[in-house]
Design an enzyme around this catalytic site. Structure first.
Site, PDB file in Angstrom:
ATOM      1  N   GLU A 197       9.593  15.280  16.356  1.00 18.08           N
ATOM      2  CA  GLU A 197      10.016  15.154  14.960  1.00 18.08           C
ATOM      3  C   GLU A 197       9.230  16.175  14.129  1.00 18.08           C
ATOM      4  OE1 GLU A 197       8.868  11.559  12.729  1.00 18.08           O
ATOM      5  OE2 GLU A 197      10.921  11.504  11.981  1.00 18.08           O
ATOM      6  N   GLU A 224       9.531   0.854  11.021  1.00 24.36           N
ATOM      7  CA  GLU A 224      10.563   1.878  10.837  1.00 24.36           C
ATOM      8  C   GLU A 224       9.847   3.203  11.074  1.00 24.36           C
ATOM      9  OE1 GLU A 224      12.497   4.551  10.053  1.00 24.36           O
ATOM     10  OE2 GLU A 224      12.496   4.178   7.896  1.00 24.36           O
ATOM     11  N   LYS A 263       0.838  -1.199   0.000  1.00 24.46           N
ATOM     12  CA  LYS A 263       0.000   0.000   0.000  1.00 24.46           C
ATOM     13  C   LYS A 263       0.873   1.249   0.000  1.00 24.46           C
ATOM     14  CE  LYS A 263      -1.829   2.893   2.919  1.00 24.46           C
ATOM     15  NZ  LYS A 263      -2.021   4.059   2.063  1.00 24.46           N
ATOM     16  N   CYS A 287      13.297  10.490   8.013  1.00 26.76           N
ATOM     17  CA  CYS A 287      13.349   9.991   9.392  1.00 26.76           C
ATOM     18  C   CYS A 287      14.783  10.033   9.934  1.00 26.76           C
ATOM     19  CB  CYS A 287      12.770   8.588   9.465  1.00 26.76           C
ATOM     20  SG  CYS A 287      13.380   7.518   8.179  1.00 26.76           S
TER      21      CYS A 287
END
Ligand code: NDP
Length: 437
Positions: A339, A213, A138, A247
């Site tokens: 983040e 992750e 996906k 990331c």
């Protein structure tokens, strides 16, 4: 249908079907059926098919890269690297089938985010296919185009129908179904920590294997003895590459207090020279953010923070944001802790090695990071001390397809790439055979 937007212009690029539950189930069932024959394909033939898939990607490298520039706003230089990375990862894992003994997990569901649509897809499907699994994938709703094209190229290369199926649609529908459908026996997820935790909890219900992750808040630690000119020249790309939507972005800069002022003076011109422009231009170092909503989120971190200096970004249509450097007032600052996933760098001074390690580790994340020093002993001590999955000394690399990649703490679970990834796509079965007559 979902409209796909070019983030550099804000205009609609394409319309892509948003598949529902019934279509997702049908794709999973096709993958389940295809597993029966895919696992029987002789290792040498499976390797050959993966190499042909890699060649098809290489033959369409320019097309894939241009598609990514338009869909994700990646610079053309980055997008070419990303398509090349899919080719390289396929070739790397094409070496695996002949060297593995027959242990597979039937159907693997891969959920991909919008920040690196091609590489992250490849890091999942290449080792999964090499290990003999079938795959449903996906893509993110914002960036489905290159994944759909890779699915077509797999078929053209001779990968049998049902072995690798791209299923565009909403995370809450298609992605969630990968978690709940019993035929999907493993989920690979890359994305936000919040959704990752929900997927892990969902997988617990069927004791389903999961690789995660997730986010990062990586530290770039600059010691006083480092080559400061080199470290300052390299720092902008370590956080502003892909507009900070990475990331592994080194979004916390720790500078030893004795060289703090000098380092910021070196950093300022490097940040101001960082070229933010039409990502299709060969000179572009940074393109736009992915969406209007994401730009609002990134801007909220700058708000009333203390801006040290900022670069330039285009003013026109599209979701542009300038590279921005913030001075952290304390480690409690929101931009220091969370983040941001945008071109925002937070800076803080430190006294000594022990404090640098403590500050680097004062986060729930542990994905990446860098250490700049000329002292090898210090580099090794700090590498040991910082809790993170990938570190670089006097450089900023995090990803090489032949070495493992993944996070500690809440940055994730398991490792992608390198020899380790294959183990997460196989199960160990111990068969005792009686030799009684
Ligand atoms: P998400 O975690 O929401 O999305 C990542 C992927 O998961 C997308 O394909 C998404 O689908 C899918 N998804 C969403 N909800 C579910 C669900 N309930 N079940 C299964 N799949 C689901 O990230 P966002 O795009 O919302 O980004 C938000 C923040 O996450 C960013 O600002 C950044 O901080 C972080 N992030 C980190 C990434 C990383 O590389 N570690 C990558 C992307 C984001 P859909 O496209 O439909 O939303």
């Amino acid at each position: 249908m979902t409209d796909v937007i070019n983030p550099a212009t804000g205009t609609v690029l394409a319309s892509v079907p948003s598949l529902g539950l019934a279509e997702t189930d049908a794709a999973i069932e096709r993958a389940q059926q295809a597993f029966g024959s895919w696992r029987q394909v002789a290792p040498g033939d499976r390797a050959r098919l993966l190499r042909r898939f890699a060649t098809a990607v290489d033959d369409h490298l320019a097309e894939l890269a241009e598609l990514e520039v338009r869909n994700a706003g990646h610079t053309i230089g980055n997008a070419r690297w990303e398509a090349g990375n899919v080719r390289d990862v396929l070739n790397y894992y094409a070496g695996a089938p002949e060297r593995m003994s027959g242990r597979q997990i039937p159907v693997v569901g891969i959920i991909v985010p919008w920040n690196f649509p091609m590489p992250i897809a490849g890091w999942g499907f290449a080792p999964a296919l090499a290990a003999g699994n079938t795959v449903v994938l996906k893509p993110a709703e914002l960036t489905p185009l290159t994944a759909i094209r890779l699915g077509e190229l797999a078929l053209e290369a001779g990968i049998p129908e049902g072995v690798f199926t791209v299923v565009p649609g909403a995370g809450s529908v298609v992605g969630q179904r990968f978690v709940t459908h019993p035929a999907v026996r493993k989920v690979c997820f890359t994305g936000s920590t919040g959704v990752g935790k929900a997927i892990m909890a969902g997988c617990a219900d069927q004791v389903k294997r999961v690789t995660l992750e997730l986010g990062g808040k990586s530290a770039n630690i600059v010691f006083a003895d480092a080559d400061l000119e080199k470290a300052a020249a390299a720092a902008p790309a370590s956080v502003f590459d892909n507009a900070g939507q990475d990331c592994c972005a080194r979004s916390r800069l720790l500078v030893q207090d004795s060289v703090y002022d000098r380092f910021l003076a070196l950093l300022e011109p490097a940040v101001k020279a960082f070229r933010v422009e039409d990502p299709a231009l060969a000179t572009a170092e940074m393109g736009p953010l992915i969406s209007a909503a994401h730009r609002t989120s990134v801007a909220s971190y700058v708000g009333d923070a203390e801006v040290a200096f900022a670069g330039e970004a285009p003013n026109g249509d599209g979701w542009w944001f300038p590279p921005t450097v913030l001075l952290a007032r304390s480690t409690g600052d929101r931009h220091w802790r969370e983040e941001v996933f945008g071109p925002v760098l937070s800076v803080l001074p430190f006294r000594d090695e022990a404090e640098a390690i403590a500050l680097a580790n004062d986060t729930e994340y542990g994905l990446s990071g860098s250490i700049w020093t000329r002292d090898l002993g210090q580099a090794l001590r700090v590498s040991r001390g910082v809790e993170t999955g990938a570190l670089s000394v006097n450089s900023h690399s995090s990803v090489r397809y032949w070495t493992p990649f993944g996070g500690m703490k809440q940055s994730g679970l398991g490792r992608e790439l390198g020899p380790d990834a294959l183990h997460s796509f196989t199960d160990v079965k111990n068969v005792f055979i009686s030799t009684d007559s």
